[in-house]
Enzyme design. Structure first.
Site, PDB file in Angstrom:
ATOM      1  N   GLU D  42       0.376 -12.098   2.484  1.00  0.00           N
ATOM      2  CA  GLU D  42      -0.329 -12.736   1.371  1.00  0.00           C
ATOM      3  C   GLU D  42      -1.822 -12.960   1.609  1.00  0.00           C
ATOM      4  O   GLU D  42      -2.570 -13.197   0.668  1.00  0.00           O
ATOM      5  CB  GLU D  42       0.346 -14.072   0.996  1.00  0.00           C
ATOM      6  N   HIS D  71      -0.641 -16.758  -2.721  1.00  0.00           N
ATOM      7  CA  HIS D  71      -1.822 -15.903  -2.912  1.00  0.00           C
ATOM      8  C   HIS D  71      -1.456 -14.530  -3.471  1.00  0.00           C
ATOM      9  O   HIS D  71      -2.291 -13.622  -3.469  1.00  0.00           O
ATOM     10  CB  HIS D  71      -2.585 -15.752  -1.598  1.00  0.00           C
ATOM     11  N   HIS D 180       3.232 -20.192   5.360  1.00  0.00           N
ATOM     12  CA  HIS D 180       2.165 -20.789   4.538  1.00  0.00           C
ATOM     13  C   HIS D 180       1.220 -21.716   5.299  1.00  0.00           C
ATOM     14  O   HIS D 180       0.046 -21.785   4.971  1.00  0.00           O
ATOM     15  CB  HIS D 180       2.715 -21.540   3.323  1.00  0.00           C
TER      16      HIS D 180
END
Ligand SMILES: [Fe+2]
Ligand SMILES: [Fe+2]
Ligand SMILES: [Fe+2]
Ligand SMILES: [Fe+2]
Ligand SMILES: [Fe+2]
Ligand SMILES: [Fe+2]
Ligand SMILES: [Fe+2]
Ligand SMILES: [Fe+2]
Lengths: 270, 270, 270, 270
Positions: D42, D71, D180
């Site tokens: 991402e 994202h 993340h």
């Protein structure tokens, strides 16, 4: 008893908003007998921030003070412009050393007028210093200096933070106006201590819109969670704000009324 | 052309709010010729949630439907009460299997009226399912069933989410009313497709307060960041809401006006 | 070169956590040759806050300093206790006038040791003053005073805010340890300037749990969005923390290693 | 008993990260005997999103599946690419009709392997549908189809949401890996039901950085609250991830260990 009439115009959105505001300020000053105009310009540059040129245009059109908000730095060139223009404000509760100022005192024919802008912290980015302590400190400073006509703008998301600000300073400032939600509230009043108050001034921008932006783009975003651009909407512009009469001796608000003026496209054409 | 007049009353706060609402509903019905009353009761139990008894009291006083919001479950006994009372709503965008319903159709002398409640997700807790998709689906279901008079309440924090909801359903429902901020907005209008709209109905609660709570407690919280209790404020109550006339054939809103009624303490005394 | 060995234990959760910590501190001190123990006690009272009694128990067991965090005020009696116990810390970036302190200097047989606690602002409630400016100011004050062994706890949600804090003070403090997420990270290291660092120390509490709470309750909450109680979980306790050797002359971290100790139920029984 | 060895690499940041990953995948496959590689991409395009070209490069280098996260849509061209590449995943809990898929089944020499990606909602934007219900539904579908080797990635901010996800699906999937936060956690374990778990895989990107970005830029942002660019940092890259051995018959995790590999600049040069 002498009074000063203040007009506060809410967040100006994009070219439609600023064209309308620039054209209407002189008209409103004359028709409404306005002495002092404050304009929130945080969305005046294509919806995001403000440029030096737009700031100059708003001041030339008759704004005494231009304020900003969480979008203050969206246009990069404004950062270095701030130190050159004391009538352009950014929220006062930034850390020391931040370019620009959060308050200003101006001389008028009816005496000194101070404007302070403070930014809330509930659901607001970036996180700033305590707006209640910052506002209280600045108001004390101004009052110790003998200033009595003080307008405080609270740029914030939640009604609780805005009302709490207004209630805290009741009796110490003349007028508290909220901004940022782009929707005018209907709760204008004079608090027991003499401070005029409105939770949100509303916006100056396209009326058939969502906060000034194209309806389709915002609805699509909420339905799909997909990224999108939010173009400034077109069509007739509504000017929203508040007009307050302030006693120049006591600083008390004598009267407060909302302004919500739908301009036909012809009104704004050259 | 036959019209139905709907009164929507915003978030009822605590005992002062609910006493005033219960007393005023019959008076307003008669004086204003109201056909159908909806009351948001999410703060009616001491400011937090609603009890079965209060729900019954509001319905007995003349409310046709009682809605809730993010505070729906604050009083534990309401969970098991929900399945027994279809006129009490919780936001429709909870997952399947959640107690209660988010919409209801009622028979009236002027035909069927549907009420839907949906909760926003911007800065709202807990996170629920997509309110736009949930609203669209339910409205389609109701319209396929022939219902034309549909009131949609959007319980949400941000103006963008509320206006987007109103704009999305323009022409498909009769009235969209926002709640949750406890401050009435001044943007009532009829959208181009015929849907009446107001961003926030405001609250029914003590007027000298911050969202119905004691001023000192909320100001102290913002200044100190220390935990505190927020007692329901005392004193005169203001009733806030919206009155809309709806064409029973087309479902279009014919007229919308705000209600903001300051009651003296005597008004509410027995 | 003389070194001091510091043990930092992460958020202690409920009775299981504090029983284990109280029993293990003397053992760890002896077995690991620990000179100075810091314990985060913000969840030591049933998972919410800390009481004066628990603070006393932790100090008596051998903790030199007990820290807190966003749950600091959950137990009301702690507010008035703070001024009486300088070894109990709350985040330093509260406004002036807040009960308690955010840093302390203690004399030890190996010289003075300072501990500072600061709270982050990204996704943290309540909003506090700028933690970076507050930390920098306090560290300057301590260093001007000649203190070299300085432990800084950053109680925060996001990895970016914690790492930024650690990087900013690299070379100025001995050790930066993050807390609040209750999960130990695996990124222990010594930064180029000599500061030891770990993003999160992890928790001292029941191992079969979600952040120390019953698994079923938390899963149910996420699935249903319904309110629930989150009882402290039962079963074997895991102690998580970090052990750092600090050069008492330079204040540099010489070695840093994580502690993650699963205690059988027998370990903690009397 | 036959096992399949899975390597999951955390968020790849910018050119340094993707160069290192592309070069190391073949080496790791051989040296570690990896059968199946999953890479979170991402942040692979300059730190923001992923392009079709990068996706192709990662798959060619030996990744079986490339995942994304919040994202996902940062690079606009990826939107139309999604329908053409089933091995590129976006979070499954987007509304119906969203481009791309949130899960995929691949045939391998050791049988079918499924990968699901789900995004959390606590402090995550945009708001998506309930990840717990979405994950449960998809896992049931896969298991009903006879798939036993299932890897679930939970892309989320908070430890509570990630652990709750892992605990909820314990015994139903082979491996749950969080992403993340860009910081590897140290809590790898096999849950009682047989599911391997790690709260965060960490990142593949520059080691002297804040989440892969330049240290100075992020620290400056936190200190000043002023906008800034966050360039991808330079210097040696660290690859972070997790290696799990999974029983192909039962789908149980047999072993789980973390990978945290600091590559010298020479390692990555051509
Ligand atoms: Fe704003
Ligand atoms: Fe604005
Ligand atoms: Fe609410
Ligand atoms: Fe409410
Ligand atoms: Fe905490
Ligand atoms: Fe904690
Ligand atoms: Fe992410
Ligand atoms: Fe990422």
């Amino acid at each position: 008893m002498s009074a000063i009439r203040v007009l506060f115009l809410g967040d100006v959105v994009g070219e439609p908003g600023r064209k309308a505001v620039i054209q209407q300020i002189p008209i409103l000053k004359q028709e409404e007998g306005i002495d002092f105009v404050i304009v929130n310009g945080e969305n005046s540059a294509g919806g995001r921030g403000i440029t030096p040129k737009i700031s100059i245009d708003l001041l030339r059109a008759g704004a005494a003070v231009v304020t900003t908000g969480d979008h203050v730095w969206d246009q990069q060139e404004i950062v270095s412009y701030f130190p050159t223009e004391p009538r352009l404000l950014r929220p006062i509760n930034y850390p020391e050393g931040t370019p620009g100022n959060g308050s200003v005192i101006l001389e008028t024919s009816k005496g000194r007028v101070a404007v302070i802008q403070v930014q809330g912290r509930s659901f607001m980015q970036p996180p700033l210093e305590n707006p209640f302590l910052a506002a209280e400190e600045e108001i004390e400073r101004l009052r110790a200096d003998g200033v009595r006509v003080i307008v405080l703008e609270i740029h914030a998301e939640t009604t609780s933070e805005k009302i709490a600000m207004g209630r805290m300073v009741d009796g110490k400032v003349s007028l508290v106006v909220g901004t940022h939600t782009h929707v005018q509230t209907g709760d204008e009043r004079i608090f027991p201590g003499g401070t005029g108050y409105l939770t949100d001034a509303g916006m100056c921008g396209p009326d058939e819109s969502i906060l000034g932006r194209s309806i389709e783009s915002v609805v699509w975003r909420f339905k799909t969670a997909m990224p999108t651009r939010f173009p400034v909407a077109k069509g007739a512009v509504r000017l929203c704000g508040v007009i307050a009469d302030i006693d120049v001796e006591t600083g008390n608000c004598l009267e407060i009324r909302r302004l919500s003026l739908l301009l036909s496209n012809e009104d704004v054409a050259e």
